[in-house]
Write a protein that holds these residues in place. Structure first.
Motif, PDB file in Angstrom:
ATOM      1  N   TRP A  15       0.849  -1.186   0.000  1.00  0.00           N
ATOM      2  CA  TRP A  15       0.000   0.000   0.000  1.00  0.00           C
ATOM      3  C   TRP A  15       0.885   1.236   0.000  1.00  0.00           C
ATOM      4  O   TRP A  15       1.779   1.374   0.848  1.00  0.00           O
ATOM      5  CB  TRP A  15      -0.906   0.004   1.216  1.00  0.00           C
ATOM      6  N   VAL A  16       0.633   2.133  -0.959  1.00  0.00           N
ATOM      7  CA  VAL A  16       1.440   3.335  -1.131  1.00  0.00           C
ATOM      8  C   VAL A  16       0.551   4.564  -1.001  1.00  0.00           C
ATOM      9  O   VAL A  16      -0.492   4.647  -1.660  1.00  0.00           O
ATOM     10  CB  VAL A  16       2.142   3.339  -2.513  1.00  0.00           C
ATOM     11  N   ARG A  17       0.961   5.514  -0.141  1.00  0.00           N
ATOM     12  CA  ARG A  17       0.245   6.793  -0.022  1.00  0.00           C
ATOM     13  C   ARG A  17       0.766   7.719  -1.128  1.00  0.00           C
ATOM     14  O   ARG A  17       1.967   7.971  -1.208  1.00  0.00           O
ATOM     15  CB  ARG A  17       0.477   7.435   1.331  1.00  0.00           C
ATOM     16  N   MET A  18      -0.145   8.205  -1.971  1.00  0.00           N
ATOM     17  CA  MET A  18       0.217   9.042  -3.123  1.00  0.00           C
ATOM     18  C   MET A  18      -0.525  10.365  -3.095  1.00  0.00           C
ATOM     19  O   MET A  18      -1.634  10.442  -2.615  1.00  0.00           O
ATOM     20  CB  MET A  18      -0.135   8.334  -4.432  1.00  0.00           C
ATOM     21  N   GLY A  19       0.121  11.353  -3.647  1.00  0.00           N
ATOM     22  CA  GLY A  19      -0.455  12.681  -3.777  1.00  0.00           C
ATOM     23  C   GLY A  19       0.608  13.718  -3.495  1.00  0.00           C
ATOM     24  O   GLY A  19       1.685  13.402  -2.978  1.00  0.00           O
ATOM     25  N   PRO A  20       0.346  14.964  -3.822  1.00  0.00           N
ATOM     26  CA  PRO A  20       1.339  16.014  -3.657  1.00  0.00           C
ATOM     27  C   PRO A  20       1.868  16.157  -2.229  1.00  0.00           C
ATOM     28  O   PRO A  20       3.018  16.546  -2.041  1.00  0.00           O
ATOM     29  CB  PRO A  20       0.587  17.281  -4.078  1.00  0.00           C
ATOM     30  N   ASP A  21       1.074  15.830  -1.225  1.00  0.00           N
ATOM     31  CA  ASP A  21       1.514  15.991   0.167  1.00  0.00           C
ATOM     32  C   ASP A  21       2.130  14.735   0.764  1.00  0.00           C
ATOM     33  O   ASP A  21       2.451  14.705   1.943  1.00  0.00           O
ATOM     34  CB  ASP A  21       0.339  16.422   1.034  1.00  0.00           C
ATOM     35  N   SER A  22       2.309  13.682  -0.033  1.00  0.00           N
ATOM     36  CA  SER A  22       2.763  12.400   0.525  1.00  0.00           C
ATOM     37  C   SER A  22       4.268  12.174   0.407  1.00  0.00           C
ATOM     38  O   SER A  22       4.768  11.166   0.876  1.00  0.00           O
ATOM     39  CB  SER A  22       2.023  11.244  -0.137  1.00  0.00           C
ATOM     40  N   VAL A  23       4.991  13.073  -0.235  1.00  0.00           N
ATOM     41  CA  VAL A  23       6.431  12.871  -0.412  1.00  0.00           C
ATOM     42  C   VAL A  23       7.239  13.836   0.420  1.00  0.00           C
ATOM     43  O   VAL A  23       6.763  14.794   0.920  1.00  0.00           O
ATOM     44  CB  VAL A  23       6.857  12.978  -1.892  1.00  0.00           C
TER      45      VAL A  23
END
Length: 135
Positions: free
Chosen positions: A127-135
């Protein structure tokens, strides 16, 4: 794994915002694919010098024409992604997009950041958290 050639039912949870991105001309992005922007235009996630980090996963399949404005809707959140080879020790670390369907814990030159590995499932999925605020 390999890049998508058809839509994929990508499992998701803890969904965030949906955003529409202008697509690069003559491009197909399949539903379930990780999406990046190349020089500001949406494309399927791939290795590239001008690519952004992964914005999220495509909600729909869109093929843009050689002219005109085509947009793709992209969902932020946590997604169950295929992996080339990940380990439990990679949880809460950054993973990288190898193509629009696959992540890995090791980056090659110009691999876009996919997000954070939130949960290890196996050496070939997590499971990977994705989106502009996730990195």
């Amino acid at each position: 794994m390999a890049a998508l050639t058809a839509k994929r039912a990508t499992k998701s949870r803890r969904l965030g915002h949906k955003t529409k991105y202008l697509m690069k001309a003559s491009t197909t992005i399949y539903a379930g694919a990780m999406v990046v922007c190349e020089s500001g235009l949406a494309i399927p996630a791939a290795n590239g010098a001008n690519n952004s980090n992964v914005a999220g996963v495509a909600v729909e399949t869109v093929t843009s024409a050689s002219s005109g404005d085509y947009y793709i809707e992209v969902q932020e959140g946590e997604f169950l992604m295929n992996a080339t080879s990940i380990a439990q020790s990679a949880v809460m670390t950054t993973v990288y997009a190898k193509d629009d369907n696959t992540v890995d814990e090791t980056a090659s030159s110009n691999d876009p950041t996919a997000g954070k590995l939130i949960e290890y499932v196996s050496s070939t999925s997590g499971w990977v958290r994705m989106g502009p605020d996730s990195v």
